[in-house]
Design a protein around this motif. Structure first.
Motif, PDB file in Angstrom:
ATOM      1  N   ILE A 234       7.729  -9.127   0.098  1.00  0.00           N
ATOM      2  CA  ILE A 234       7.219  -7.759   0.188  1.00  0.00           C
ATOM      3  C   ILE A 234       8.368  -6.829  -0.169  1.00  0.00           C
ATOM      4  N   GLY A 235       8.169  -6.036  -1.230  1.00  0.00           N
ATOM      5  CA  GLY A 235       9.250  -5.231  -1.791  1.00  0.00           C
ATOM      6  C   GLY A 235       9.701  -4.102  -0.878  1.00  0.00           C
ATOM      7  N   GLU A 236      10.843  -3.519  -1.215  1.00  0.00           N
ATOM      8  CA  GLU A 236      11.448  -2.440  -0.439  1.00  0.00           C
ATOM      9  C   GLU A 236      10.456  -1.288  -0.250  1.00  0.00           C
ATOM     10  N   TYR A 237      10.401  -0.740   0.936  1.00  0.00           N
ATOM     11  CA  TYR A 237       9.622   0.474   1.255  1.00  0.00           C
ATOM     12  C   TYR A 237       8.116   0.298   1.065  1.00  0.00           C
ATOM     13  N   SER A 238       7.662  -0.931   0.915  1.00  0.00           N
ATOM     14  CA  SER A 238       6.220  -1.160   0.801  1.00  0.00           C
ATOM     15  C   SER A 238       5.531  -0.813   2.105  1.00  0.00           C
ATOM     16  N   LYS A 251       4.320 -12.018  -4.689  1.00  0.00           N
ATOM     17  CA  LYS A 251       5.495 -11.142  -4.641  1.00  0.00           C
ATOM     18  C   LYS A 251       5.044  -9.716  -4.940  1.00  0.00           C
ATOM     19  N   LEU A 252       5.274  -8.828  -3.990  1.00  0.00           N
ATOM     20  CA  LEU A 252       4.939  -7.424  -4.180  1.00  0.00           C
ATOM     21  C   LEU A 252       6.201  -6.658  -4.522  1.00  0.00           C
ATOM     22  N   GLY A 253       6.129  -5.845  -5.581  1.00  0.00           N
ATOM     23  CA  GLY A 253       7.283  -5.037  -5.962  1.00  0.00           C
ATOM     24  C   GLY A 253       7.530  -3.904  -4.984  1.00  0.00           C
ATOM     25  N   ARG A 254       8.645  -3.218  -5.191  1.00  0.00           N
ATOM     26  CA  ARG A 254       9.031  -2.078  -4.364  1.00  0.00           C
ATOM     27  C   ARG A 254       7.900  -1.057  -4.245  1.00  0.00           C
ATOM     28  N   SER A 255       7.780  -0.461  -3.080  1.00  0.00           N
ATOM     29  CA  SER A 255       6.836   0.637  -2.838  1.00  0.00           C
ATOM     30  C   SER A 255       5.399   0.277  -3.213  1.00  0.00           C
ATOM     31  N   SER A 256       5.002  -0.944  -2.902  1.00  0.00           N
ATOM     32  CA  SER A 256       3.588  -1.325  -3.013  1.00  0.00           C
ATOM     33  C   SER A 256       2.873  -0.763  -1.794  1.00  0.00           C
ATOM     34  N   ILE A 257       1.767  -0.050  -2.032  1.00  0.00           N
ATOM     35  CA  ILE A 257       1.033   0.588  -0.929  1.00  0.00           C
ATOM     36  C   ILE A 257      -0.343  -0.048  -0.820  1.00  0.00           C
ATOM     37  N   PHE A 258      -0.629  -0.709   0.291  1.00  0.00           N
ATOM     38  CA  PHE A 258      -1.927  -1.373   0.474  1.00  0.00           C
ATOM     39  C   PHE A 258      -2.704  -0.715   1.607  1.00  0.00           C
ATOM     40  N   GLY A 259      -3.953  -0.268   1.291  1.00  0.00           N
ATOM     41  CA  GLY A 259      -4.848   0.191   2.336  1.00  0.00           C
ATOM     42  C   GLY A 259      -5.286  -0.965   3.226  1.00  0.00           C
ATOM     43  N   ALA A 260      -5.962  -0.612   4.313  1.00  0.00           N
ATOM     44  CA  ALA A 260      -6.336  -1.600   5.318  1.00  0.00           C
ATOM     45  C   ALA A 260      -7.312  -2.646   4.779  1.00  0.00           C
ATOM     46  N   GLN A 261      -7.258  -3.826   5.367  1.00  0.00           N
ATOM     47  CA  GLN A 261      -8.203  -4.916   5.065  1.00  0.00           C
ATOM     48  C   GLN A 261      -8.157  -5.334   3.593  1.00  0.00           C
ATOM     49  N   SER A 262      -7.010  -5.116   2.947  1.00  0.00           N
ATOM     50  CA  SER A 262      -6.828  -5.596   1.579  1.00  0.00           C
ATOM     51  C   SER A 262      -6.440  -7.068   1.575  1.00  0.00           C
ATOM     52  N   GLY A 263      -6.461  -7.642   0.374  1.00  0.00           N
ATOM     53  CA  GLY A 263      -6.035  -9.030   0.250  1.00  0.00           C
ATOM     54  C   GLY A 263      -5.381  -9.254  -1.098  1.00  0.00           C
ATOM     55  N   VAL A 264      -4.457 -10.207  -1.141  1.00  0.00           N
ATOM     56  CA  VAL A 264      -3.801 -10.590  -2.387  1.00  0.00           C
ATOM     57  C   VAL A 264      -3.879 -12.111  -2.475  1.00  0.00           C
ATOM     58  N   ALA A 265      -4.415 -12.610  -3.581  1.00  0.00           N
ATOM     59  CA  ALA A 265      -4.495 -14.058  -3.772  1.00  0.00           C
ATOM     60  C   ALA A 265      -3.092 -14.655  -3.942  1.00  0.00           C
ATOM     61  N   HIS A 267       0.302 -16.712  -5.369  1.00  0.00           N
ATOM     62  CA  HIS A 267       1.099 -16.923  -6.584  1.00  0.00           C
ATOM     63  C   HIS A 267       0.982 -15.790  -7.597  1.00  0.00           C
ATOM     64  N   LEU A 268       0.777 -14.567  -7.119  1.00  0.00           N
ATOM     65  CA  LEU A 268       0.700 -13.408  -8.020  1.00  0.00           C
ATOM     66  C   LEU A 268       1.992 -12.599  -7.956  1.00  0.00           C
ATOM     67  N   GLU A 269       2.214 -11.808  -9.011  1.00  0.00           N
ATOM     68  CA  GLU A 269       3.328 -10.856  -8.996  1.00  0.00           C
ATOM     69  C   GLU A 269       2.773  -9.456  -9.221  1.00  0.00           C
ATOM     70  N   ILE A 270       3.102  -8.562  -8.326  1.00  0.00           N
ATOM     71  CA  ILE A 270       2.603  -7.193  -8.389  1.00  0.00           C
ATOM     72  C   ILE A 270       3.781  -6.295  -8.726  1.00  0.00           C
ATOM     73  N   ALA A 271       3.685  -5.599  -9.843  1.00  0.00           N
ATOM     74  CA  ALA A 271       4.769  -4.694 -10.256  1.00  0.00           C
ATOM     75  C   ALA A 271       4.951  -3.588  -9.214  1.00  0.00           C
ATOM     76  N   PRO A 272       6.131  -2.951  -9.198  1.00  0.00           N
ATOM     77  CA  PRO A 272       6.411  -1.917  -8.192  1.00  0.00           C
ATOM     78  C   PRO A 272       5.527  -0.684  -8.334  1.00  0.00           C
ATOM     79  N   PHE A 273       5.451   0.101  -7.286  1.00  0.00           N
ATOM     80  CA  PHE A 273       4.861   1.450  -7.296  1.00  0.00           C
ATOM     81  C   PHE A 273       3.375   1.472  -7.636  1.00  0.00           C
ATOM     82  N   ASN A 274       2.646   0.470  -7.178  1.00  0.00           N
ATOM     83  CA  ASN A 274       1.188   0.524  -7.301  1.00  0.00           C
ATOM     84  C   ASN A 274       0.565   0.760  -5.933  1.00  0.00           C
ATOM     85  N   THR A 275      -0.620   1.384  -5.966  1.00  0.00           N
ATOM     86  CA  THR A 275      -1.348   1.698  -4.735  1.00  0.00           C
ATOM     87  C   THR A 275      -2.704   1.002  -4.769  1.00  0.00           C
TER      88      THR A 275
END
Lengths: 316, 316, 316
Positions: A234-238, A251-265, A267-275
């Motif tokens: 989980i990236g910095e400041y997520s 792997k979540l990049g820096r400042s990944s913002i997830f609302g409640a009850q979300s899910g991530v399958a 072996h994925l890579e999530i670039a930084p700064f996504n909501t």
């Protein structure tokens, strides 16, 4: 453990020079005294460059094994790896380690348990019912609320706050399965590292890595009842809101913002700064940044709103 | 408790031969010394063959009660059953039972609590903050990580691993409600039985049965933050990934595989050897085996993929 | 804390008469000895009628501040409020308070911890591993199962049952964030109040309010693994099934019934006597009563069924 003993344990032929194997690891991470395995065609490409002392594989992968490395050929490499993992797992507690070390100014409840070999920094608050395992370390100025559990070998940084009932370092959900559907436990010999200034809510679960490390990076915020599977990062400041779950090795990049009850399958890579809006289900790697996603399967947030509008009109 | 006292407690007329009632149970399971109830038309068909000593019912069901059985007629059978359940609930702990028995080679933390009447087998690890209730039993070679709670009367098999913060045997979410929406607690006098070789993640909750047993069968694997409601059965070698929830009385066949954040509605039966993608919501009994399902409401996995494709095209 | 010290801490100019500030609060609730803040245009309308002694604001809000009130002008009011919140947060435990008071007939496990200043009523059962914080109060006839945590200042009513591992009063998921995405903790100085006759399942998390109170009203029923965020209100006799989550500041009216795995977004008001099918995601305030909703985004339950039918026909 001697290579010859390992071969015998897992039912592989072995005739070469014997040597001491110190641990298990991934193909990429294994050092020249460690053993690895290949059980999935996806990882065959990592075999030729592995520095492992030995690799557990089946006969079809045998020709990819580098000459510097001993091949231990078995029918079911994953199952045999699981059997072997039990032998490299450390004891629940290192009873012969020295007593826990506690820094100046720290308050440790008499109802908390610090296993031998644990280290707590300065000015910490370790409240009743907390458990800190062997070789686990807690930085300075960190608060562990009642009934937090830090499994052995895990590391928590400075100025962290972990709320009551949160578990750090439970075994990941990993096992080998045979054709009849029976399972063999994979002992998780990795750990969890939580960097500085992280706050985690109550009753959250963060699993240790099978090998290497599950990472919660600096300044991240996790809410209550969040599930972080083995080997995630989980990236910095997520910011991960309540009841969100991350499957293994994502792997979540820096400042990944997830609302409640979300899910991530897994072996994925999530670039930084996504909501991600509440209840988003991320099913693919994301290479762009600065976007807002929603839905399951996930899509651009505006596309999701458009679909909801269309569906609403469908019933008129 | 005497039948005459029960009649008085719940406000029913009773003039027959008095007798001692030992417990409460379902219509099907009640023995000739137990009392049962019928509060839902769905169960009227089980009334005539019940062996119960007495049945709490309303006047419309009276003619179905077998002649061997005393009918206790009340206006609100479910509410009166809830009132009565409090009287058959055992105390929180059997303080007069003998002290807990611990098998050879087991390590019990001084910060764990074993209630009187608890039994722990051989070579177990019972870590700090664990609670094992009265009359609960733990098999051999089982590890309970810190702060696991096993409520009274529950049974955990041999070679199980239960991770930190998991709760086994909390009361199910059952209560009677009146017309004003007020609730009356139903005391849950059943238990949870976890068979051998089961591994359960951290911060999972498994509720006890209202009567009889919530079952986790041999070799099953449950991940973190899973919710198993009262009277469920999880079949042998099943795999239940993180944050999945099962509503009351659902039965999963052998080798049921559930992806993360799935759900199963109450009172369903799922045939063996089915697989459910992450977030599937199962809303009906499934009689076929060997299928893959997805979506909410659930459908064949390929149908679900097709719908997602159609929806994606809708917005173009 | 003196107003002049506050001004210095947050970097605001202050030249008026100094005064002692006793706490922080919302614009509406702040008394003449408390400080408040305005950081969101939504709340500007509450500024003119605030009784606060001082308000932290930025220069654009300055002209709305009532003349009775000191304006502390900063660039980032929310960030500065977060910094200040640390100064008004009480210590983890009031070590100098008198020892906990326990009513007649209550049974307190020697493995439970009652902080100084805690009060437990009559005929309670406080089981092993329970923690009750300073100034927290527990009513009469209440049972706290093993490893329940009641944070400081929280109140639990009479005849409540809280199952194992449930956490009451952890800090809400609130923090200020700067332009780089770094976060500053907001210390939560409110509490949780649980009224009489409430039953809560296992491993549930209920966060304390940032100021004021998170309310669980009389007779409510919460299942396992439920997430209740800061400043929520759950109405009398409401029923919240397993793994449901409520985001911050939402208010549910009396007899709100939520199926499992539901969710409610933040800052909503739900009128009394509505029912929500499992997995409903409530995204807007609801002013009608007596309805049944489903889906995400939520809609009338019959509309949702109709859409599912249409979708099923789409793939034929």
């Amino acid at each position: 453990m001697k290579l010859s003993e390992i071969a015998q344990l897992i039912g592989a032929d072995f005739n070469g020079d014997d040597k001491e194997i110190t641990s298990m690891n991934t193909l990429n991470e294994a050092s020249a005294t460690e053993i690895s395995f290949v059980a999935n065609v996806k990882y065959i490409k990592e075999v030729p460059s592995s520095n492992a002392a030995a690799i557990i594989c089946n006969s079809s992968t045998l020709d990819k094994i580098p000459s510097s490395c001993v091949a231990l050929v078995v029918d079911a490499p994953y199952w045999q790896m699981a059997i072997l993992s039990a032998r490299f797992a450390p004891p629940l507690e290192d009873t012969s380690s020295p007593k826990a070390i506690v820094g100046e100014g720290s308050s440790i409840s008499s109802k908390a348990e610090l296993a031998n070999g644990a280290i707590v920094g300065k000015n910490c608050n370790i409240m009743p019912g907390v458990y800190i395992g062997s070789n686990a370390t807690i930085g300075d100025n960190t608060t562990l609320y009642p009934n937090v559990v830090i499994y052995r070998d895990c590391k928590v940084g400075n100025s962290c706050v972990i709320h009551a009932g949160t578990i750090v370092g439970s075994d990941g959900f990993g096992f080998a399965s045979d054709k009849m559907g029976k399972h063999k436990k994979i002992y998780h010999i990795g750990n969890v590292v939580i960097e500085d200034d992280v706050e985690i809510g109550s009753n959250t679960s963060i699993d240790r890595a099978v090998f290497t490390t599950t990472f919660i990076k600096q300044g991240a915020r996790l809410d209550n009842l969040v599930h972080v599977a083995h080997n995630c990062e989980i990236g910095e400041y997520s910011v991960i809101a309540g009841q969100t779950g991350l499957a293994g090795s994502s792997k979540l990049g820096r400042s990944s913002i997830f609302g409640a009850q979300s899910g991530v399958a897994g072996h994925l890579e999530i670039a930084p700064f996504n909501t991600f809006a509440a209840r988003t289900g991320v099913t693919k790697t994301i290479k762009e940044s600065g976007k807002v996603f929603a839905g399951f399967p996930f899509m651009d947030h505006r596309a999701w709103l458009k679909i909801q509008g269309k569906l609403a009109r469908l019933i008129k």
